[in-house]
Design a protein around this motif. Structure first.
Motif, PDB file in Angstrom:
ATOM      1  N   ALA A  10      60.468  79.093  72.771  1.00 46.83           N
ATOM      2  CA  ALA A  10      59.568  78.318  73.567  1.00 46.83           C
ATOM      3  C   ALA A  10      58.143  78.605  73.789  1.00 46.83           C
ATOM      4  O   ALA A  10      57.175  78.125  73.676  1.00 46.83           O
ATOM      5  CB  ALA A  10      60.368  78.057  74.995  1.00 46.83           C
ATOM      6  N   VAL A  11      57.890  80.162  74.030  1.00 46.82           N
ATOM      7  CA  VAL A  11      56.866  80.801  74.289  1.00 46.82           C
ATOM      8  C   VAL A  11      56.011  80.798  72.789  1.00 46.82           C
ATOM      9  O   VAL A  11      54.771  80.398  72.877  1.00 46.82           O
ATOM     10  CB  VAL A  11      56.937  82.143  74.789  1.00 46.82           C
ATOM     11  CG1 VAL A  11      55.463  82.886  74.949  1.00 46.82           C
ATOM     12  CG2 VAL A  11      57.769  82.049  76.044  1.00 46.82           C
ATOM     13  N   ARG A  12      56.658  80.899  71.802  1.00 49.14           N
ATOM     14  CA  ARG A  12      55.820  80.926  70.482  1.00 49.14           C
ATOM     15  C   ARG A  12      55.431  79.670  70.179  1.00 49.14           C
ATOM     16  O   ARG A  12      54.225  79.570  69.652  1.00 49.14           O
ATOM     17  CB  ARG A  12      56.962  81.367  69.430  1.00 49.14           C
ATOM     18  CG  ARG A  12      56.360  81.174  67.721  1.00 49.14           C
ATOM     19  CD  ARG A  12      57.509  81.713  66.828  1.00 49.14           C
ATOM     20  NE  ARG A  12      58.049  82.878  67.220  1.00 49.14           N
ATOM     21  CZ  ARG A  12      57.618  84.068  66.750  1.00 49.14           C
ATOM     22  NH1 ARG A  12      56.453  84.157  66.216  1.00 49.14           N
ATOM     23  NH2 ARG A  12      58.090  85.364  67.362  1.00 49.14           N
ATOM     24  N   ARG A  13      56.198  78.552  70.373  1.00 53.15           N
ATOM     25  CA  ARG A  13      55.488  77.186  70.268  1.00 53.15           C
ATOM     26  C   ARG A  13      54.275  77.041  71.293  1.00 53.15           C
ATOM     27  O   ARG A  13      53.329  76.417  70.394  1.00 53.15           O
ATOM     28  CB  ARG A  13      56.707  76.043  70.567  1.00 53.15           C
ATOM     29  CG  ARG A  13      57.669  75.890  69.416  1.00 53.15           C
ATOM     30  CD  ARG A  13      58.434  74.656  69.805  1.00 53.15           C
ATOM     31  NE  ARG A  13      59.175  74.661  71.067  1.00 53.15           N
ATOM     32  CZ  ARG A  13      60.432  75.162  70.906  1.00 53.15           C
ATOM     33  NH1 ARG A  13      60.963  75.830  70.228  1.00 53.15           N
ATOM     34  NH2 ARG A  13      60.968  75.349  72.139  1.00 53.15           N
ATOM     35  N   ALA A  14      54.327  77.488  72.048  1.00 51.79           N
ATOM     36  CA  ALA A  14      53.307  76.989  73.205  1.00 51.79           C
ATOM     37  C   ALA A  14      52.025  78.004  72.882  1.00 51.79           C
ATOM     38  O   ALA A  14      50.855  77.514  72.780  1.00 51.79           O
ATOM     39  CB  ALA A  14      53.419  77.663  74.452  1.00 51.79           C
ATOM     40  N   VAL A  15      52.227  79.338  72.228  1.00 57.70           N
ATOM     41  CA  VAL A  15      51.207  80.188  71.955  1.00 57.70           C
ATOM     42  C   VAL A  15      50.641  79.444  70.569  1.00 57.70           C
ATOM     43  O   VAL A  15      49.490  79.596  70.633  1.00 57.70           O
ATOM     44  CB  VAL A  15      51.666  81.668  71.491  1.00 57.70           C
ATOM     45  CG1 VAL A  15      50.868  82.380  70.521  1.00 57.70           C
ATOM     46  CG2 VAL A  15      52.140  82.286  72.767  1.00 57.70           C
ATOM     47  N   LEU A  16      51.376  78.973  69.765  1.00 53.44           N
ATOM     48  CA  LEU A  16      50.844  78.463  68.473  1.00 53.44           C
ATOM     49  C   LEU A  16      50.079  77.067  68.759  1.00 53.44           C
ATOM     50  O   LEU A  16      49.078  76.949  68.042  1.00 53.44           O
ATOM     51  CB  LEU A  16      51.913  78.263  67.516  1.00 53.44           C
ATOM     52  CG  LEU A  16      52.533  79.713  66.925  1.00 53.44           C
ATOM     53  CD1 LEU A  16      53.681  79.088  65.983  1.00 53.44           C
ATOM     54  CD2 LEU A  16      51.488  80.219  66.154  1.00 53.44           C
ATOM     55  N   ALA A  17      50.513  76.322  69.854  1.00 46.55           N
ATOM     56  CA  ALA A  17      49.742  75.212  70.070  1.00 46.55           C
ATOM     57  C   ALA A  17      48.354  75.471  70.646  1.00 46.55           C
ATOM     58  O   ALA A  17      47.685  74.982  70.566  1.00 46.55           O
ATOM     59  CB  ALA A  17      50.724  74.376  71.136  1.00 46.55           C
ATOM     60  N   ASP A  18      48.534  76.676  71.505  1.00 49.17           N
ATOM     61  CA  ASP A  18      47.032  76.978  72.184  1.00 49.17           C
ATOM     62  C   ASP A  18      46.123  77.608  71.009  1.00 49.17           C
ATOM     63  O   ASP A  18      44.777  77.142  70.908  1.00 49.17           O
ATOM     64  CB  ASP A  18      47.432  77.985  73.162  1.00 49.17           C
ATOM     65  CG  ASP A  18      47.779  77.298  74.472  1.00 49.17           C
ATOM     66  OD1 ASP A  18      47.003  76.281  74.972  1.00 49.17           O
ATOM     67  OD2 ASP A  18      48.690  78.060  75.031  1.00 49.17           O
ATOM     68  N   LEU A  19      46.629  78.375  69.927  1.00 46.97           N
ATOM     69  CA  LEU A  19      46.026  78.621  68.934  1.00 46.97           C
ATOM     70  C   LEU A  19      45.292  77.957  68.254  1.00 46.97           C
ATOM     71  O   LEU A  19      43.976  77.510  67.803  1.00 46.97           O
ATOM     72  CB  LEU A  19      46.720  79.765  68.291  1.00 46.97           C
ATOM     73  CG  LEU A  19      47.051  81.209  68.700  1.00 46.97           C
ATOM     74  CD1 LEU A  19      47.908  81.909  67.968  1.00 46.97           C
ATOM     75  CD2 LEU A  19      45.820  81.965  68.935  1.00 46.97           C
ATOM     76  N   ALA A  20      46.123  76.835  68.062  1.00 52.83           N
ATOM     77  CA  ALA A  20      45.618  75.505  67.243  1.00 52.83           C
ATOM     78  C   ALA A  20      44.598  74.681  67.740  1.00 52.83           C
ATOM     79  O   ALA A  20      43.586  74.246  66.875  1.00 52.83           O
ATOM     80  CB  ALA A  20      46.926  74.470  66.875  1.00 52.83           C
ATOM     81  N   VAL A  21      44.267  74.834  69.126  1.00 54.82           N
ATOM     82  CA  VAL A  21      43.447  74.137  69.643  1.00 54.82           C
ATOM     83  C   VAL A  21      42.242  75.077  70.108  1.00 54.82           C
ATOM     84  O   VAL A  21      41.311  74.630  70.954  1.00 54.82           O
ATOM     85  CB  VAL A  21      43.831  73.213  70.730  1.00 54.82           C
ATOM     86  CG1 VAL A  21      44.562  72.155  70.220  1.00 54.82           C
ATOM     87  CG2 VAL A  21      44.529  73.997  72.005  1.00 54.82           C
ATOM     88  N   GLY A  22      42.172  76.221  69.563  1.00 54.95           N
ATOM     89  CA  GLY A  22      41.057  77.287  69.902  1.00 54.95           C
ATOM     90  C   GLY A  22      41.159  78.044  71.288  1.00 54.95           C
ATOM     91  O   GLY A  22      40.159  78.604  71.659  1.00 54.95           O
ATOM     92  N   ARG A  23      42.612  77.969  71.781  1.00 61.60           N
ATOM     93  CA  ARG A  23      42.562  78.731  73.121  1.00 61.60           C
ATOM     94  C   ARG A  23      43.191  80.194  72.888  1.00 61.60           C
ATOM     95  O   ARG A  23      43.640  80.279  71.855  1.00 61.60           O
ATOM     96  CB  ARG A  23      43.517  78.049  73.888  1.00 61.60           C
ATOM     97  CG  ARG A  23      43.343  76.504  74.290  1.00 61.60           C
ATOM     98  CD  ARG A  23      41.881  76.376  75.110  1.00 61.60           C
ATOM     99  NE  ARG A  23      42.029  76.870  76.504  1.00 61.60           N
ATOM    100  CZ  ARG A  23      42.170  76.172  77.469  1.00 61.60           C
ATOM    101  NH1 ARG A  23      42.489  74.966  77.243  1.00 61.60           N
ATOM    102  NH2 ARG A  23      42.413  76.825  78.642  1.00 61.60           N
ATOM    103  N   ARG A  24      43.036  81.003  73.700  1.00 63.60           N
ATOM    104  CA  ARG A  24      43.309  82.471  73.695  1.00 63.60           C
ATOM    105  C   ARG A  24      44.475  82.614  74.488  1.00 63.60           C
ATOM    106  O   ARG A  24      44.255  83.157  75.580  1.00 63.60           O
ATOM    107  CB  ARG A  24      41.948  83.140  73.975  1.00 63.60           C
ATOM    108  CG  ARG A  24      41.906  84.689  73.249  1.00 63.60           C
ATOM    109  CD  ARG A  24      40.686  85.305  73.327  1.00 63.60           C
ATOM    110  NE  ARG A  24      40.097  85.391  75.020  1.00 63.60           N
ATOM    111  CZ  ARG A  24      40.921  86.333  75.979  1.00 63.60           C
ATOM    112  NH1 ARG A  24      41.740  87.139  75.623  1.00 63.60           N
ATOM    113  NH2 ARG A  24      40.147  86.068  77.155  1.00 63.60           N
ATOM    114  N   PRO A  25      45.570  82.727  73.683  1.00 63.12           N
ATOM    115  CA  PRO A  25      46.661  83.424  74.440  1.00 63.12           C
ATOM    116  C   PRO A  25      46.608  84.838  75.174  1.00 63.12           C
ATOM    117  O   PRO A  25      45.969  85.753  74.110  1.00 63.12           O
ATOM    118  CB  PRO A  25      47.825  83.559  73.389  1.00 63.12           C
ATOM    119  CG  PRO A  25      47.582  82.373  72.409  1.00 63.12           C
ATOM    120  CD  PRO A  25      45.954  82.392  72.508  1.00 63.12           C
TER     121      PRO A  25
END
Ligand SMILES: Cc1ncc(COP(=O)(O)O)c(C=O)c1O
Length: 500
Positions: free
Chosen positions: A232-247
């Motif tokens: 669940a966290v991996r999906r959220a991290v990848l989604a953030d990375l995909a839109v240029g956010r910084r986990p």
């Protein structure tokens, strides 16, 4: 030698100096007599606890009548008023509270303190112990450093782990997250922090009130596991990375307040290592279970947290208040909190962290959190370990784990009840399938109001359930028989009352 002559003083200064220097003091034999009165009041309270309510509510008018009134001004000589004041507090204030150390207090998270802890607290308080700077408190500071090291060893954390004691889980988690933020912020901006819908509410409050951008706080659903998975966290991290956010930070819980469940600590540690994220683990209530072999198994991966919080005032038998922040990276707390003003230069030890040593062990604990003046909070836990030993403490924790398993078995044996989440780190939840939410809330309230036991309701998956937290080793199986039996009877009676 030069003779000093009495300086010329104005009237106001002279009058203030005419006040005797001992105006707040009592003679030693009076202090002893009154101190023994406190011992008597406390021991009477502890010895008679079983026969009294686990929680006693109060109404403002009665409490104000006993405790309020105008500001006392001229009370005569202190010794007379002191005994009466102590008796008033013991008779009126003390009974009206949740007694977290009562053997049938199962609500929220109990606080089953030990007498060694109480005595340690008294000694520290009575001697105005301070653990702030090395130069101003080397003794109490060493007690705290030793206690943190003992905790590290008892919990199985890696050597080099450092820490600092705090007042409770709420402040300790914020302290750890401020250290995480210091380490992970870039150009003054925070990265994204991942929580779950089961993360303790004080953490989101702490993040937002310390300026974490609301848009950078992700609350992920846990579904009916009530625990965060690495996927669940991996999906959220990848989604953030995909839109240029910084986990930046993942907050895992080792023993959620609602169900006692534990997030996938090992999986989350792998994910954090892969993406360079800080893993914070809130083990405020559940973390201490790692002192037992069974708990250590459930908490696998705890030793991989970058920061961890545990609350000895929950499950290590300490009087309120006592929490501990532990960080695996030496110096991480000092990096976030150190200050070196000119008015502290005389007492600062110069330690910058970097292992328990700091500068040859001269640690200034005020540089490890937002607290400057800090009491000798470690005495009680030091004395607890010294008195009972880590093995006896672990056995007491293990009993709490077993008590929840016993409660689960009682629920399973009652055809009117069902287990909602099985025993996990001393927490079990259950419900009566035939009853609605209100009936469960009423049953919890009625049993608590009866004084026999205090229990909580909570909401899981949109459904109100009953919850027991069984971490008091003084609880007997008979206490649990009576509690589950009474709740079942209250739910059955509620059904009869609700029928037309
Ligand atoms: C998992 C968890 N985290 C944090 C807290 C907050 O701790 P405190 O009440 O000591 O501030 C609690 C309190 O029950 C808790 O259960």
């Amino acid at each position: 030698m030069r003779e000093t002559c009495a300086p010329d003083l104005d009237e106001g200064t002279r009058r203030s100096l005419d006040v005797p220097p001992d105006l707040l003091d009592l003679p030693p034999d009076e202090m002893r007599r009154l101190g023994h009165l406190v011992v008597d009041l406390v021991v009477d309270h502890l010895a008679g606890m079983r026969e009294r309510p686990a929680l006693l509510a109060g109404d403002p008018a009665t409490l104000r009548a006993g405790l309020g009134g105008p500001l006392p001004r001229d009370t005569g000589h202190p010794a007379g008023g002191l005994a009466a004041g102590l008796r008033t507090l013991a008779a009126t204030a003390v009974p009206h509270q949740q007694h977290g150390d009562h053997p049938r207090y199962f609500a929220r998270v109990p606080g089953p303190s030990s007498f060694a802890g109480v005595l340690g607290e008294w000694l520290a308080t009575g001697t105005q112990s301070i653990a702030s700077s090395w130069g101003g408190g080397a003794g109490p500071t060493t007690v705290e450093l030793v206690v943190v090291e003992w905790l590290r060893e008892a919990l199985g954390l890696p050597p080099g782990t450092e820490g600092v004691l705090q007042s409770g889980g709420s402040t300790a988690n914020v302290t750890a997250l401020l250290a995480a933020r210091h380490r992970t912020s870039r150009d003054g901006t925070t990265g994204v922090v991942y929580l779950s819908d089961q993360t303790h509410s004080s953490i989101a409050r702490g993040l937002l009130s310390t300026g974490w951008a609301p848009d950078d706080v992700r609350v992920l659903p846990t579904g009916d596991r009530y625990a965060l998975t690495a996927d669940a966290v991996r999906r959220a991290v990848l989604a953030d990375l995909a839109v240029g956010r910084r986990p930046a930070v993942v907050v895992a819980t080792a023993g959620t307040t609602n169900t006692g469940r534990v997030d996938d600590l090992d999986g989350l540690a792998d994910l954090c290592a892969e993406h360079g994220l800080w893993l914070h683990v809130d083990g405020a209530y559940g973390g201490p279970a790692a002192v037992t072999p069974r708990g250590r198994q459930v908490l696998a991966g705890l030793d991989r947290a970058d920061s961890l919080v545990i609350d000895p005032h929950k499950w290590l038998f300490q009087p309120y208040d006592l929490a501990c922040v532990l960080v695996r990276r030496p110096g991480a707390l000092e990096a976030a909190f150190a200050m070196h003003p000119e008015y502290l230069a005389d007492v600062q030890g110069g330690g910058q962290g970097g292992g328990q040593g700091g500068d040859q062990g001269r640690v200034d604990l005020h540089n490890r959190s937002l607290e400057l003046t800090r009491r000798g909070r470690a005495f009680k836990l030091w004395l607890t370990f010294r008195t009972y030993g880590a093995d006896r403490v672990a056995a007491a924790v293990d009993r709490g784990i077993g008590l929840a398993e016993y409660a689960q078995a009682l629920v399973e044996a009652d055809p009117a009840l069902e287990v909602v989440t099985g025993a996990s780190l001393g927490v079990v939840t259950f419900a009566a399938p035939a009853r609605d939410d209100d009936a469960h809330r009423r049953a919890a309230a009625a049993l608590t109001a009866s004084g026999w036991a205090a229990v909580s309701s909570t909401v899981l998956g949109g459904r109100t359930v009953l919850r027991l937290c069984t971490i008091n080793p003084r609880t007997t199986t008979a206490d649990l028989d009576g509690t589950v039996g009474r709740l079942s009877a209250l739910l059955a009676a509620d059904d009869r009352a609700a029928r037309p």
